[in-house]
Design a protein around this motif. Structure first.
Motif, short mmCIF file in Angstrom:
data_model
loop_
_atom_site.label_atom_id
_atom_site.label_comp_id
_atom_site.label_asym_id
_atom_site.label_seq_id
_atom_site.Cartn_x
_atom_site.Cartn_y
_atom_site.Cartn_z
N VAL B 197 0.84 -1.20 0.00
CA VAL B 197 0.00 0.00 0.00
C VAL B 197 0.87 1.26 0.00
CG1 VAL B 197 -1.67 1.33 1.36
CG2 VAL B 197 -2.02 -1.11 0.99
N CYS B 276 -6.87 -0.33 0.81
CA CYS B 276 -7.09 -1.51 -0.04
C CYS B 276 -8.52 -1.53 -0.57
CB CYS B 276 -6.83 -2.80 0.75
SG CYS B 276 -5.09 -3.12 0.99
N PRO B 283 -6.07 -6.97 1.22
CA PRO B 283 -4.76 -6.93 1.91
C PRO B 283 -4.10 -8.29 2.00
CG PRO B 283 -6.53 -6.09 3.34
CD PRO B 283 -7.15 -6.38 2.01
N VAL B 286 -1.53 -8.54 -0.61
CA VAL B 286 -0.59 -7.42 -0.77
C VAL B 286 0.75 -7.74 -0.10
CG1 VAL B 286 -0.25 -4.97 -0.30
CG2 VAL B 286 -2.52 -5.81 -0.90
#
Lengths: 386, 360
Positions: B197, B276, B283, B286
């Protein structure tokens, strides 16, 4: 802008928590079970709703009497093969750059996909917003930029705004390949099909946030079918289903709005004005379904200079001559038409998870995260059919 | 201008322009000639300064050790080069050190290859090399050998880095996927998704009131603490590319054991979850650069969590799931299952396509 993004994140999370709450999910499931006395067939129109239903396993929580079938509301899925072929041909022109959403890269055309064309040297720019293409056009004055604009009414305002800006800036090196669809004519098409089983619709919340839901009222009345404008979170969907079942059980057929936090009856008039300025209705062909009158948008006269054909005369005809201008999937055994009209479910296809996977899709519904086949593959597929 | 003994033709730019704020890397910096020497002598060797590198031999000469060794390599292509909480240099050292740590190895020496695109501002290169030096010093590894190449403008994207590393397996070679077994549980050291992120927000030009920083940090120390306290993980994996879902899926296939995780137990910070949500990603897919999963026998779970909770690299240690059943017993065994917050179960797959390219 920064502060707004932070606020948006917080809001998104608050909504997500509120609308995914386990106790509320259970109470809605119980409420549906309580009022449901017989078998009902409901269609969620939008691929985003299909994704949420399968991702959260909502269909498994619902009473067996409720059958959910998945509608054609995925613009990537319904974009005809001939548009993909034409997009590839445009991307392959010397000094052209095709701007596309990432979803379109793997969609199979007749002979290849945009991703394959890129690996062979075609210039592609993956965009997050059509406004990105304005910057690409300004940074590459010697190239011609083609925007592959795919979507329903929900994305049409952004594409309209982009074209308005392109015209104001007098950009000459830019055109737009439109693959734009409208929901209401598709609902009529489904309801008019003699094989139709759909008894109620969850209408797509995002589309209605732009267009409102006045257009759906005559459909509900003419075909005597409940239509509930519905959001995308588990609670939204269960609430939408509850309202559909309540109407069906009570013999009603009207339009209701579950997604009132985003949708009004009249919709977003600014967005509608932008659409009306740039686009007019046109007949459109849907992949796997066929031609539907007035089911798409085309450019109005004031915007014709953004037609790719204006910049690459004869290329569309050449592309269709080479590839046959097919509407259907490239594989004759692909059931995407039946899947997208709710006549079949993805696991009923013999190719599902075997000859057809997200890495090697036979049809568009296996490509994008809003496609029904992709959604089933991602969340339901087991090792035996992987 | 100090050109030493060099008497040949002069480059249009002064050879010691490496200290100039405006200076950029030229192709000649990778040619093996005078400018290469300037790059090495002014920027790289002073930063990585150590006796092995000072020998200026073609390779590093290392003493034999008594333990088995772990050897790993990783390339770093992150875009942008600088992101909240780190840069490509820090990432290149930490990434390889963490791969060694996941083998239960004590990181020892690293190599470093820089592939620089012509035109990279030299101050940026200096900053990145400094980050590498600082990270190496903090993590107790030495960069003992390296290489520098320059490619033409347009053939790279600023800078790519490859690092390889050797670590000492002083506690043996037990930690690997084939040792995952029936009674194991899955423990993570903290909240997931921060690195991806942070990079994505930087790339999109989005900023937060309080920026989301990468979780980029070394994990060798916590791993050594666990081992020193007689915790014997059957396997460990840092949750880099592919995130929690991708890495657990890989471990499931590699070990032959299905796994189940509980969504409600997976730590995700509110700001990461919110971002997200807006990016339309989960997530669980990620990348992290400072989070890992420990797969350990359930009987050692409490002690593992206790040690982690006292260590600064474990902001939110949490048991998130368990190893469930052997794969292949039934045709329909799903490698990785998620029990959702609303109580339904679904398969969890690695992410498909290329939604988050160039994240590390």
């Amino acid at each position: 802008m920064w502060q707004r993004f932070a606020d948006a994140c917080e809001l998104a999370m608050r909504y997500a928590t509120e609308y995914r709450d386990a106790a509320s999910v259970n109470s809605f499931v119980e409420a549906i079970d309580k009022i449901c006395t017989q078998h009902w067939v409901l269609m969620e129109v939008c691929g985003g709703q299909t994704n949420a239903i399968i991702k959260y396993g909502l269909d498994e929580l619902l009473p067996e009497k409720i059958e959910l079938i998945h509608g054609p509301g995925c613009p990537v899925c319904v974009t005809p093969v001939k548009i993909i072929d034409y997009a590839i041909a445009l991307a392959q022109q010397p000094h052209s750059i095709l701007c596309t959403y990432a979803d379109m890269l793997q969609v199979p055309g007749t002979n290849s996909s945009l991703a394959e064309a890129r690996s062979e040297g075609a210039q592609l720019h993956v965009m997050y917003s059509p406004l990105d293409a304005i910057a690409v056009a300004q940074q590459n004055p010697d190239s011609h930029i083609v925007v592959l604009a795919v979507g329903f009414e929900s994305t049409a305002p952004a594409h309209a705004l982009f074209l308005q800006q392109a015209r104001q800036r007098k950009l000459k090196n830019l055109s737009v390949l439109l693959s734009h669809f409208r929901v209401p004519p598709a609902l009529r098409e489904i309801l008019a099909n003699p094989e139709n089983r759909v008894q109620a619709f969850l209408a797509a919340g995002h589309v209605c946030s732009v267009m409102g839901y006045r257009e759906y009222e005559p459909i509900a009345q003419q075909y005597q079918v409940p239509i509930v404008v519905t959001g995308f979170e588990p609670i939204d969907i269960l609430q939408g289903i509850y309202h559909c079942v309540k109407q069906l059980e009570g013999g009603q057929a009207k339009v209701e709005n579950q997604y009132a936090r985003a949708v009004t009856r009249k919709g977003n008039s600014t967005a509608q004005a932008a659409i009306a300025d740039v686009f007019e209705y046109s007949d459109r062909q849907w992949r796997g379904i066929g031609g539907i009158a007035d089911s798409g948008f085309k450019l109005r006269n004031g915007y014709k200079m953004f037609e790719p054909e204006f910049h690459f005369p004869g290329l569309l005809a050449a592309s269709q001559e080479t590839h046959g201008g097919s509407l259907l999937c490239t594989s004759t055994s692909c059931l995407s038409g039946e899947i997208m009209t709710g006549l079949k479910k993805p696991p009923e296809c013999t190719n599902f998870g075997e000859a057809c996977t997200p890495e090697k899709p036979l049809g568009a519904p296996m490509v994008t995260s809003e496609g029904a086949c992709h959604t089933y593959f991602r969340y339901r597929q087991t090792e035996s059919n992987a | 201008m100090n050109l030493g003994q060099y008497t040949g033709p002069l480059c249009p730019l002064p050879a010691d322009h490496a200290t100039d704020d405006q200076a950029r890397v030229q192709l000649a910096h990778g040619s093996g000639g005078q400018l290469s020497t300037v790059l090495l002598d002014k920027i790289i060797r002073p930063a990585f300064d150590n006796p092995v590198l000072a020998e200026q031999q073609d390779g590093a000469l290392l003493n034999a050790v008594n333990s088995p060794l772990a050897f790993t390599t990783d390339s770093f292509v992150v875009s942008p080069l600088f992101f909240p909480g780190g840069d490509i240099g820090k990432l290149a050292v930490i990434g390889t050190v963490n791969d060694l740590a996941m083998c239960a190895a004590e990181p020892w020496v690293l190599s470093c290859s820089l592939i620089i695109e012509e035109g990279l501002p030299i101050p940026q290169l200096q900053k990145i090399v400094q980050s590498m030096a600082v990270a190496a010093r903090q993590l107790g590894v030495t960069i003992v050998t390296g290489d520098t190449k320059v490619v033409e403008k347009g053939s790279g994207d600023g800078l790519f880095i490859n690092t390889s590393g050797i670590g000492k397996l002083t506690h043996g070679t037990h930690c690997k996927p084939s040792h995952i077994g029936k009674n194991d549980v899955l423990i993570v050291n903290g909240d997931i998704g921060r690195h991806g992120v942070a990079v994505l927000s930087q790339r999109q030009g989005l900023e937060f009131e309080k920026p989301i920083c990468s979780d980029c940090q070394g994990l060798a120390d916590i791993v050594q603490s666990l081992l020193a306290n007689d915790i014997r993980p059957n396997c460990m994996r840092d949750l880099t590319r592919g995130g929690l879902a991708g890495n657990l899926y890989e471990l499931s296939l590699a070990s032959g054991w299905a796994m189940e995780v509980d969504e409600a137990l997976i730590p995700v910070a509110d700001d990461v979850a919110g971002a997200c949500e807006l990016f339309g990603i989960d997530p669980i897919h990620v990348a992290c650069e400072g989070r890992f999963v420990v797969i350990v026998d359930a009987r050692q779970a409490d002690e593992t969590l206790r040690i982690m909770s006292e260590h600064p690299s474990c902001p939110m240690p949490q048991q998130i799931g368990h190893v469930s059943e052997p794969l292949g017993n039934r045709d329909d065994t799903v490698p990785l299952v998620l029990r959702s917050k609303i109580g339904t179960r679904r398969r969890l797959d690695p992410i498909r396509g290329e939604p988050l390219p160039r994240i590390c």
